[in-house]
Design an enzyme around this catalytic site. Sequence first.
Site, mmCIF file in Angstrom:
data_model
loop_
_atom_site.group_PDB
_atom_site.id
_atom_site.type_symbol
_atom_site.label_atom_id
_atom_site.label_comp_id
_atom_site.label_asym_id
_atom_site.label_seq_id
_atom_site.Cartn_x
_atom_site.Cartn_y
_atom_site.Cartn_z
ATOM 1 C CD GLU A 151 -2.905 -1.299 0.321
ATOM 2 O OE1 GLU A 151 -2.934 -0.503 -0.638
ATOM 3 O OE2 GLU A 151 -3.685 -2.265 0.431
ATOM 4 C CB SER A 171 -24.464 6.472 -11.968
ATOM 5 O OG SER A 171 -24.321 5.535 -10.928
ATOM 6 N N GLY A 221 -12.454 1.614 -0.407
ATOM 7 C CA GLY A 221 -11.064 1.190 -0.610
ATOM 8 C C GLY A 221 -10.934 -0.027 -1.506
ATOM 9 C CB SER A 280 -10.278 -0.257 -6.902
ATOM 10 O OG SER A 280 -9.146 0.335 -7.297
ATOM 11 C CB SER A 281 -15.883 2.100 -6.578
ATOM 12 O OG SER A 281 -15.577 3.268 -5.870
ATOM 13 C CG ASP A 335 -6.490 1.615 -7.272
ATOM 14 O OD1 ASP A 335 -5.990 0.715 -6.580
ATOM 15 O OD2 ASP A 335 -6.744 2.754 -6.825
ATOM 16 C CE1 TYR A 393 -3.256 7.269 -2.112
ATOM 17 C CE2 TYR A 393 -2.542 9.097 -3.502
ATOM 18 C CZ TYR A 393 -2.641 7.743 -3.268
ATOM 19 O OH TYR A 393 -2.123 6.849 -4.179
HETATM 20 C C1 GLA Z 1 -5.423 4.163 -3.548
HETATM 21 C C2 GLA Z 1 -4.745 4.676 -4.810
HETATM 22 C C3 GLA Z 1 -3.643 3.717 -5.244
HETATM 23 C C4 GLA Z 1 -2.705 3.344 -4.109
HETATM 24 C C5 GLA Z 1 -3.515 2.941 -2.881
HETATM 25 C C6 GLA Z 1 -2.650 2.683 -1.678
HETATM 26 O O1 GLA Z 1 -6.155 3.011 -3.828
HETATM 27 O O2 GLA Z 1 -5.671 4.821 -5.843
HETATM 28 O O3 GLA Z 1 -2.942 4.272 -6.330
HETATM 29 O O4 GLA Z 1 -1.797 4.366 -3.836
HETATM 30 O O5 GLA Z 1 -4.468 3.922 -2.539
HETATM 31 O O6 GLA Z 1 -1.906 1.521 -1.877
#
Ligand code: GLA
Length: 372
Positions: A20, A54, A112, A114-115, A160, A212
């Site tokens: 991560e 959507s 978390g 990745s939608s 992602d 972030y």
């Molecule tokens: C999110 C970001 C990724 C990555 C993760 C952490 O999902 O989109 O690119 O940095 O956080 O691993």
Amino acid sequence: MSTPASGVWFAPGRANLMGEHTDYNEGLVLPFALSQGVTATVTRRDDGLLAMRSKQMPGDEIITVGVDGLRPASVQGWAAYPAGVAWALRAADVPVAGATIEIDSDLPVGAGVSSSAALECAVALGLCEVSGIAMSRRVLAAVARQAENEFVGAPTGIIDQHASLLCQAGHAMLLDCATRDITQVPFCPSAAGVSSLVIDTCVPHSLADGAYARRRAQCEEAARQLEVPFLGQITDPADAGRLEDPKLRRRARHVVSDSARARAIATALAEEDGADVYRDIGDLLTAGHASLRDDFEVSWTQADVTVETAIDAGAYGAKMIGGGFGGSVLALVPTGAIADVRAAVTRTFTERSWTPPAFMEAVPSPAARRIA
Ligand code: GLA
């Protein structure tokens, strides 16, 4: 092959076994694709418009924009993702047509998993195909990431989109973010009587807010002080120890150790099978969580409590996944202990008056594809 005027494309979300915040540091990541994802029904139009809707948005509102007029930040909210993909394709000199895009999804947003990337990748595949354009999946992943970075304004890495477009069923994908080398490693926990369980703590997170980006800036500063282009180039933890600032030292230590754990898990999966390997991997997951909590400081209370409770109830190990500050935990659980883990985590959340958690079985699944 003739160009279809219309079709349906599906792109999966992902869970990440390890690595991560290593992607933008050009380290290692080890994601796998979920069976859950985003479906985009894309129909070509000849008037140069993108009309987007959507099913997950209240009111079923249609958002219409002209492809030619797209500029970074010119579209807000969820529609920025599909619009951003059209913009990034045009920026890469790919002459995408207008389209009607209808989105449906069984992926929770802000969990978390990745939608956003799943949305981008389903739309990217659909837009290219109805526009009669063939593009490699690696290039498409870069285009989708550019949409997220530059059009939406979230400074994310490449994991992602690569996961959504390039993972394989029954495998985790070791991706070296520096070289973009991919090694598919067999990952089939159910064959060994183990489940991988995603536990959504129902604390939503956003990657477009400042936390972030601040972590990313700290990593860049640490790399600068260590005189390497990216922290991913450091493999000896002692090098991270040379940083004078204790916070930067911890950030660098996380990046180095998480990449090492990603490699260790990939090696273990490639060499062995059976339940024992999952015990060892479980320990690595838990060590990864501790590193995200203590060194990288991106965990949150509900995730820490979920990890602890799941392990007490029989999980081999668990960690938060994704960017942090909200979202989900991934746990490896012997199948016989699944009910206990779910009950224990739910009970703990209820006792603390937190929003109840949601559970999702995470089955390593195929990458994005046309489904109709
Ligand atoms: C999110 C970001 C990724 C990555 C993760 C952490 O999902 O989109 O690119 O940095 O956080 O691993």
